[in-house]
Design a protein around this motif. Structure first.
Motif, mmCIF file in Angstrom:
data_model
loop_
_atom_site.group_PDB
_atom_site.id
_atom_site.type_symbol
_atom_site.label_atom_id
_atom_site.label_comp_id
_atom_site.label_asym_id
_atom_site.label_seq_id
_atom_site.Cartn_x
_atom_site.Cartn_y
_atom_site.Cartn_z
ATOM 1 N N LEU A 150 7.248 -25.172 0.835
ATOM 2 C CA LEU A 150 6.615 -25.080 1.877
ATOM 3 C C LEU A 150 6.330 -23.797 2.365
ATOM 4 O O LEU A 150 5.488 -23.411 3.309
ATOM 5 C CB LEU A 150 7.804 -25.767 3.111
ATOM 6 N N ASP A 151 7.029 -22.421 1.961
ATOM 7 C CA ASP A 151 6.666 -21.149 1.490
ATOM 8 C C ASP A 151 5.494 -21.018 2.045
ATOM 9 O O ASP A 151 4.487 -19.818 2.317
ATOM 10 C CB ASP A 151 7.956 -20.059 1.232
ATOM 11 N N ILE A 152 4.811 -21.012 0.618
ATOM 12 C CA ILE A 152 3.999 -21.199 -0.044
ATOM 13 C C ILE A 152 2.901 -21.656 0.630
ATOM 14 O O ILE A 152 1.609 -21.565 0.096
ATOM 15 C CB ILE A 152 3.877 -20.874 -1.747
ATOM 16 N N LYS A 153 3.064 -22.588 1.101
ATOM 17 C CA LYS A 153 1.637 -23.837 1.714
ATOM 18 C C LYS A 153 1.058 -24.324 0.959
ATOM 19 O O LYS A 153 -0.133 -24.540 0.562
ATOM 20 C CB LYS A 153 0.707 -22.886 2.737
ATOM 21 N N GLY A 154 1.755 -24.796 -0.701
ATOM 22 C CA GLY A 154 1.515 -25.524 -1.107
ATOM 23 C C GLY A 154 0.917 -26.856 -1.503
ATOM 24 O O GLY A 154 1.221 -27.966 -1.066
ATOM 25 N N ASP A 155 0.228 -27.355 -2.387
ATOM 26 C CA ASP A 155 0.029 -28.099 -2.650
ATOM 27 C C ASP A 155 0.562 -29.176 -3.134
ATOM 28 O O ASP A 155 1.700 -29.123 -4.500
ATOM 29 C CB ASP A 155 -1.664 -28.613 -3.395
ATOM 30 N N ILE A 156 0.394 -30.603 -2.993
ATOM 31 C CA ILE A 156 1.146 -31.722 -4.128
ATOM 32 C C ILE A 156 0.421 -32.831 -4.205
ATOM 33 O O ILE A 156 -0.714 -33.769 -3.677
ATOM 34 C CB ILE A 156 1.949 -32.234 -3.078
ATOM 35 N N LEU A 157 0.669 -32.888 -5.881
ATOM 36 C CA LEU A 157 -0.148 -34.295 -6.467
ATOM 37 C C LEU A 157 0.938 -34.899 -6.977
ATOM 38 O O LEU A 157 1.808 -34.853 -7.249
ATOM 39 C CB LEU A 157 -1.193 -33.188 -7.388
ATOM 40 N N LEU A 158 1.350 -36.151 -6.058
ATOM 41 C CA LEU A 158 1.702 -37.234 -6.834
ATOM 42 C C LEU A 158 1.116 -38.882 -7.484
ATOM 43 O O LEU A 158 0.707 -38.897 -7.024
ATOM 44 C CB LEU A 158 2.502 -38.038 -5.245
ATOM 45 N N LEU A 187 6.241 -37.368 1.956
ATOM 46 C CA LEU A 187 5.135 -35.487 1.626
ATOM 47 C C LEU A 187 4.730 -35.088 2.867
ATOM 48 O O LEU A 187 4.049 -34.208 2.965
ATOM 49 C CB LEU A 187 4.783 -36.166 0.204
ATOM 50 N N SER A 188 3.973 -35.759 3.097
ATOM 51 C CA SER A 188 2.248 -35.504 4.037
ATOM 52 C C SER A 188 2.985 -35.553 5.327
ATOM 53 O O SER A 188 2.242 -33.821 5.255
ATOM 54 C CB SER A 188 1.258 -36.476 4.046
ATOM 55 N N SER A 189 4.002 -35.831 5.936
ATOM 56 C CA SER A 189 4.488 -35.483 7.168
ATOM 57 C C SER A 189 5.158 -34.087 6.736
ATOM 58 O O SER A 189 5.244 -33.395 8.458
ATOM 59 C CB SER A 189 5.120 -36.499 7.705
ATOM 60 N N LEU A 190 5.556 -33.561 5.631
ATOM 61 C CA LEU A 190 7.094 -32.961 5.335
ATOM 62 C C LEU A 190 6.116 -31.449 5.117
ATOM 63 O O LEU A 190 6.263 -30.356 5.584
ATOM 64 C CB LEU A 190 7.705 -32.852 4.362
ATOM 65 N N ILE A 191 5.076 -31.530 4.535
ATOM 66 C CA ILE A 191 3.855 -30.509 4.513
ATOM 67 C C ILE A 191 2.671 -30.484 5.547
ATOM 68 O O ILE A 191 1.960 -29.910 5.555
ATOM 69 C CB ILE A 191 3.657 -30.147 3.435
ATOM 70 N N ASN A 192 2.795 -31.134 7.048
ATOM 71 C CA ASN A 192 1.795 -31.978 7.269
ATOM 72 C C ASN A 192 0.174 -31.664 7.125
ATOM 73 O O ASN A 192 -0.538 -31.128 8.101
ATOM 74 C CB ASN A 192 1.657 -30.029 8.487
ATOM 75 N N ARG A 193 -0.199 -32.131 6.363
ATOM 76 C CA ARG A 193 -0.572 -32.647 5.668
ATOM 77 C C ARG A 193 -1.478 -33.430 4.838
ATOM 78 O O ARG A 193 -0.246 -33.579 4.238
ATOM 79 C CB ARG A 193 -2.021 -31.314 5.223
ATOM 80 N N PRO A 194 -2.402 -34.107 4.627
ATOM 81 C CA PRO A 194 -2.256 -34.897 3.555
ATOM 82 C C PRO A 194 -2.270 -34.224 1.910
ATOM 83 O O PRO A 194 -2.546 -33.288 1.775
ATOM 84 C CB PRO A 194 -3.706 -35.731 2.995
ATOM 85 N N ILE A 195 -1.522 -35.487 1.096
ATOM 86 C CA ILE A 195 -1.557 -34.633 -0.732
ATOM 87 C C ILE A 195 -2.517 -35.471 -1.297
ATOM 88 O O ILE A 195 -2.904 -36.346 -1.039
ATOM 89 C CB ILE A 195 -0.096 -35.180 -0.895
#
Length: 150
Positions: A67-75, A113-121
């Protein structure tokens, strides 16, 4: 629910010679579900993942979260995380959830995960033969089992 989390500078998934998911700095997550998993496992695991301080701060100390770095997620779903290797040389996957249980869990994890980072993963394709490539940054690789919360 078992997750293998890798801090990456890039990662992508190819299915049928087509890139279906791709990220830059962030987390590549392999996820394995079992029949005993439910929404509480998803909620706990997702919160743990996005808040885990495994990214470097300005002093190069692992002190920042996704969250701090506004990083991406690949699940990417991976039933083989539940392999039992106790007997013989052929792993048993009896503990891994079948698709009728695993697919809804996987889809709920994507939503959480999308809701927690506030964008699609980004994701792989459940049940597909995937080619996964990544550049592990660090390397940092962490194994988390939602059944070992204590």
């Amino acid at each position: 629910m078992i997750a293998v989390i890798q801090r990456v500078s890039s990662a992508h998934v190819i299915v049928d010679n087509e890139t279906i998911g791709s990220i830059g700095d962030g987390l590549m997550i392999l996820i394995g579900m079992e029949d005993a998993d439910d929404q509480s496992d998803i909620d706990w695991l997702c919160n743990k993942i996005v808040n885990m301080r495994i990214f470097p701060d300005d002093k190069d100390v692992m002190n920042r979260s996704l969250l701090d770095i506004k990083g991406d997620i690949l699940l990417v779903s991976q039933f083989t995380l539940h392999a039992s290797t106790k007997k013989g040389n052929r792993p048993s996957y009896i503990k891994a959830a079948k698709p009728d249980v695993a697919i809804p869990l996987y889809e709920n994890m994507i939503l959480k995960l999308s809701s927690l980072i506030n964008r699609p993963i980004e994701t792989g394709k459940f049940g597909a033969d995937m080619k996964v490539s990544l550049v592990n940054d660090g390397p940092v690789t962490i194994h988390i089992d939602s059944k070992n919360r204590v």
